[in-house]
Scaffold this active site. Structure first.
Site, PDB file in Angstrom:
ATOM      1  N   LYS A  28     -70.447  18.515  17.551  1.00 52.54           N
ATOM      2  CA  LYS A  28     -71.582  18.430  16.629  1.00 52.54           C
ATOM      3  C   LYS A  28     -72.927  18.416  17.360  1.00 52.54           C
ATOM      4  O   LYS A  28     -73.895  19.003  16.894  1.00 52.54           O
ATOM      5  CB  LYS A  28     -71.462  17.200  15.727  1.00 52.54           C
ATOM      6  CG  LYS A  28     -71.560  15.874  16.448  1.00 52.54           C
ATOM      7  CD  LYS A  28     -71.344  14.707  15.519  1.00 52.54           C
ATOM      8  CE  LYS A  28     -71.283  13.402  16.259  1.00 52.54           C
ATOM      9  NZ  LYS A  28     -72.527  12.979  16.875  1.00 52.54           N
ATOM     10  N   THR A  29     -72.962  17.779  18.552  1.00 53.06           N
ATOM     11  CA  THR A  29     -74.240  17.729  19.278  1.00 53.06           C
ATOM     12  C   THR A  29     -74.650  19.142  19.700  1.00 53.06           C
ATOM     13  O   THR A  29     -75.825  19.488  19.667  1.00 53.06           O
ATOM     14  CB  THR A  29     -74.134  16.791  20.506  1.00 53.06           C
ATOM     15  OG1 THR A  29     -73.539  15.563  20.069  1.00 53.06           O
ATOM     16  CG2 THR A  29     -75.487  16.484  21.092  1.00 53.06           C
ATOM     17  N   ASP A 214     -78.331  13.012  12.815  1.00 49.69           N
ATOM     18  CA  ASP A 214     -76.994  12.889  13.408  1.00 49.69           C
ATOM     19  C   ASP A 214     -76.347  11.595  12.906  1.00 49.69           C
ATOM     20  O   ASP A 214     -77.052  10.665  12.510  1.00 49.69           O
ATOM     21  CB  ASP A 214     -77.151  12.843  14.940  1.00 49.69           C
ATOM     22  CG  ASP A 214     -75.821  12.995  15.654  1.00 49.69           C
ATOM     23  OD1 ASP A 214     -74.832  13.377  14.998  1.00 49.69           O
ATOM     24  OD2 ASP A 214     -75.771  12.744  16.869  1.00 49.69           O
ATOM     25  N   GLU A 215     -75.020  11.511  12.945  1.00 50.20           N
ATOM     26  CA  GLU A 215     -74.277  10.301  12.518  1.00 50.20           C
ATOM     27  C   GLU A 215     -74.728   9.863  11.124  1.00 50.20           C
ATOM     28  O   GLU A 215     -74.969   8.676  10.870  1.00 50.20           O
ATOM     29  CB  GLU A 215     -74.498   9.148  13.526  1.00 50.20           C
ATOM     30  CG  GLU A 215     -74.112   9.473  14.953  1.00 50.20           C
ATOM     31  CD  GLU A 215     -72.604   9.561  15.177  1.00 50.20           C
ATOM     32  OE1 GLU A 215     -71.844   9.519  14.192  1.00 50.20           O
ATOM     33  OE2 GLU A 215     -72.195   9.694  16.338  1.00 50.20           O
ATOM     34  N   GLN A 245     -65.437   8.467  10.242  1.00 51.21           N
ATOM     35  CA  GLN A 245     -65.900   7.620  11.354  1.00 51.21           C
ATOM     36  C   GLN A 245     -66.985   6.642  10.897  1.00 51.21           C
ATOM     37  O   GLN A 245     -67.784   6.172  11.697  1.00 51.21           O
ATOM     38  CB  GLN A 245     -66.414   8.484  12.502  1.00 51.21           C
ATOM     39  CG  GLN A 245     -65.317   9.314  13.151  1.00 51.21           C
ATOM     40  CD  GLN A 245     -65.793   9.998  14.417  1.00 51.21           C
ATOM     41  OE1 GLN A 245     -66.006   9.358  15.443  1.00 51.21           O
ATOM     42  NE2 GLN A 245     -65.981  11.301  14.354  1.00 51.21           N
ATOM     43  N   ARG A 603     -60.548   8.827  20.616  1.00 46.79           N
ATOM     44  CA  ARG A 603     -61.267   8.732  21.906  1.00 46.79           C
ATOM     45  C   ARG A 603     -60.411   9.327  23.022  1.00 46.79           C
ATOM     46  O   ARG A 603     -60.906   9.659  24.081  1.00 46.79           O
ATOM     47  CB  ARG A 603     -61.566   7.269  22.304  1.00 46.79           C
ATOM     48  CG  ARG A 603     -62.449   6.443  21.389  1.00 46.79           C
ATOM     49  CD  ARG A 603     -63.689   7.126  20.958  1.00 46.79           C
ATOM     50  NE  ARG A 603     -63.505   7.798  19.683  1.00 46.79           N
ATOM     51  CZ  ARG A 603     -64.258   8.764  19.228  1.00 46.79           C
ATOM     52  NH1 ARG A 603     -65.260   9.219  19.924  1.00 46.79           N
ATOM     53  NH2 ARG A 603     -64.040   9.320  18.047  1.00 46.79           N
TER      54      ARG A 603
END
Length: 670
Positions: A28-29, A214-215, A245, A603
């Site tokens: 996504k970044t 973002d997020e 998330q 993770r």
């Protein structure tokens, strides 16, 4: 690396509102960075009219760095990349007059807020720590929901909530008198300002012509409202988020803001990023099957083109001591067999209290580790106290430093005195310290309060003169002695041992200051103002750094692990009452705990272990443990429960033996 088709769509859709539903590890970044470059290079946007907001300083710094590498520093100049709170602070700084603040307002962190609340509520809450925390949380939640004190008083139900609403009003009045803001004000004030002031709203909508968030699943009510007010009717924005998330409901985050977007912006384009570049297929399969047990408005399924990968392992221990020993033994074994680095391993847990035994086991075995989220040196109350004294000595106009120490240790200068002093200073447009020496102040304060304030003011001025005369080291030593800080610590610490530890921290700070004042062969001697500035900066850097780790095993909570990735991950305490947490079971909020387990699983890049105990000591009792329901929800054919293991075949035994022998040879031949 080329963009995949979904990433490509997300980058090139700029004509309206866009929601990018981005699974864990789906790049996504990269989408945000490529989109910023596309807006500037192909769509004619100027960098200064684009803003990207995220939730942590670390994420903002990384994004800034990556955009500069991608576009070039010159082209990226003027681009606004920050946290929500920094953006809010910038709006307040530029609009402070409209908000009704004086220039040079102070910022209160959570410790400053708690200290003020403790003073303001001595009668009602009698310094009860639990009630004070509940009050601070209630105020924070009200602000997060854009509820000002008057509204809180109207909607408060029940006796305790009504009392909290009254105390919220009292707190707000004092903050205004102090010309101070807390963390939540940095979103609340700009949001209310933009909502009610057409001129300011137009100014900021013209300034920010394209917004990226973002997020997004971590936004609360006020942050979402701020986004809506900044984008206005043109609705040129992209938000990136993952409802699976969303693990911060306790901080007011509302994953339903993802759903609200579709209602508030009917033309919203939804793009899903489902290809994961991080984890093995097996890890993703287990994560998908686990999270499918939660209800979803938007369905998505992560997929990977990496190998299927190793089975997930469940290790069982008799108790928490043995659990820690098993994890450490497994890391040593795995590192030896696989020739890996310590920095490849992360140990994740649900609560901070689980880290202590793990730390001890790592230390005993001389394994380097880094504990994320521990208290930094400068965050300790005693260090902040002495730093505030030093800040005030070198800059008496620092209202924040003044408020921290004017009645610490107690000098009989209470909140009512300080509120009057603050209001008087506001009228005069001077600092609170300068106001002490104004003759008119006599008309506003009782003689006793005046005397206490004046002697405090004189003490600070005298210390400043002593330091300027070229004896700053003596001046600081004298300051700590004269305020009887050691006695204060012994009276206010939980035990004599705790007071001693805190005094050691003061000695450490004193040592640093002395070394910087006196200089050495590498550094020139500094003046006291230079030392204070350098240490303040070091504090800010330390708070934001979350240093790059080096070759150390990483220890952190599941919450802190979000956004990170490691080749090998241990999730310890996979038991009912720990994950899911007892509180969430009681409050019927197991869905969020399942999202937390999903974050932990995703993770891991290559291998994943779960550990559980047969019994565990809690609150002085030994409790029997049951495996977490989440372990039972995973596809069992992808798991190896070591206590239910089938026998190894002869071939497997030989292969395992051969691999260990060849590694031993390699080590001996080094």
């Amino acid at each position: 690396m080329k963009l995949n088709p979904a990433q490509n769509d997300a980058v090139h859709y700029v004509s309206g509102p866009c929601l990018v539903l981005a699974g864990a590890g789906s790049g996504k970044t990269r989408v945000i960075i490529n989109k910023i470059a596309y807006l500037v290079e192909k769509c004619g946007y100027k960098a200064r009219h684009i803003a990207a907001v995220t939730f942590t300083n670390k994420a903002a710094r990384e994004m800034k760095e990556r955009v500069a590498q991608s576009m070039g520093r010159k082209e990226a100049r003027g681009l606004w990349i920050s946290t929500f709170h920094t953006l809010g602070l910038e709006i307040i700084k530029r609009e402070y007059k409209v908000v009704g603040l004086k220039p040079g307002f102070s910022l209160f962190d959570d410790q400053d807020t708690l200290a003020l609340l403790k003073e303001l509520t001595e009668v009602e809450l009698e310094e009860d720590k639990d009630l004070l925390k509940m009050l601070a949380t209630a105020i924070s939640n009200w602000k997060g929901a854009l509820v000002i004190p008057d509204q809180a008083l109207k909607i408060a139900k029940g006796e305790q909530e009504q009392l909290f609403a009254k105390l919220y009003q009292r707190y707000a009045q004092h903050m205004k008198a102090y010309n101070a803001l807390d963390f939540d004000d940095l979103i609340l004030l700009p949001t209310l300002l933009l909502r009610h002031n057409q001129e300011v709203r137009t100014r900021w909508q013209t300034k920010i012509q394209y917004l990226l968030v973002d997020e997004y699943q971590d936004t609360n009510t006020s942050q979402y409202e701020l986004v809506k007010l900044l984008v206005g009717e043109r609705a040129r924005f992209t938000v990136v988020g993952d409802d699976d998330q969303s693990i911060y409901s306790w901080r007011g985050a509302k994953p339903q803001n993802l759903v609200l977007l579709g209602k508030d912006f009917p033309k919203l384009k939804l793009i899903k990023l489902e290809q994961n570049y991080r984890s093995s297929q097996r890890i993703l399969r287990t994560a998908n099957i686990l999270i499918a047990n939660n209800p979803h408005v938007y369905e998505k399924k992560l997929r990977s083109e990496l190998a299927y990968g190793e089975p997930l392992r469940v290790l069982t221990a008799a108790n928490e001591e043995q659990e820690a020993e098993r994890v450490v033994a497994e890391i040593i074994r795995h590192k030896f067999v696989g020739k890996t680095q310590f920095g490849d391993y992360a140990i994740l847990y649900r609560g901070n209290h689980q880290s202590r035994i793990l730390e001890r086991a790592l230390m005993t075995n001389r394994i380097p580790y880094k504990l994320s989220g521990g208290t930094s040196f400068f965050a300790r109350a005693e260090v902040k106290d002495i730093m505030a004294y030093l800040k005030l000595v070198v800059n008496p106009d620092d209202d924040n430093a003044f408020l921290r120490v004017v009645n610490l240790p107690k000098r009989g200068i209470g909140p009512a005195t300080l509120e009057r002093l603050g209001n008087f200073a506001n009228e005069k447009k001077i600092s609170m310290f300068a106001a002490i020496f104004e003759s008119e102040l006599n008309h506003h304060l009782a003689a006793g309060a005046m005397k206490s304030l004046y002697s405090f003011g004189k003490f600070i001025v005298d210390t400043g003169e002593h330091a300027t005369r070229g004896e700053p080291v003596d001046a600081i030593k004298e300051l700590i002695r004269k305020i009887n800080y050691e006695d204060y610590l012994y009276e206010n610490s939980t035990s004599a041992k705790a007071a001693e530890m805190r005094m050691k921290n003061i000695s450490e700070l004193y040592r640093w200051v002395t070394e910087m004042l006196e200089g050495d062969e590498l550094d020139e001697p500094m003046t006291l103002p230079e030392v204070v500035t350098r240490l303040t900066l070091r504090d800010m850097m330390e708070r934001n750094s979350e240093d790059e780790a080096g070759d150390q095993v990483q220890l952190m909570t599941l919450h802190a692990s979000k956004g990170l990735e490691y080749p090998y991950v241990f999730m310890v305490g996979a038991e009912e009452r720990i994950l899911p947490h007892q509180t969430s079971i009681d409050e019927d909020n197991v869905e969020e705990e399942r999202r937390l387990a999903y974050v932990g699983i995703t993770r891991a890049q290559k291998e994943l272990w779960f550990t559980m105990c047969r019994e565990r000591r809690q609150f002085g009792e030994t409790m029997r443990c049951e495996p977490s329901r989440f372990l039972l929800e995973l596809p069992q054919d992808d798991l190896i429960w070591e206590n239910r293991k089938g026998k190894q075949t002869e071939q497997q035994r030989q292969e395992s033996g051969r691999s260990n022998i060849s590694n031993l040879r390699a080590m001996l031949n080094k």
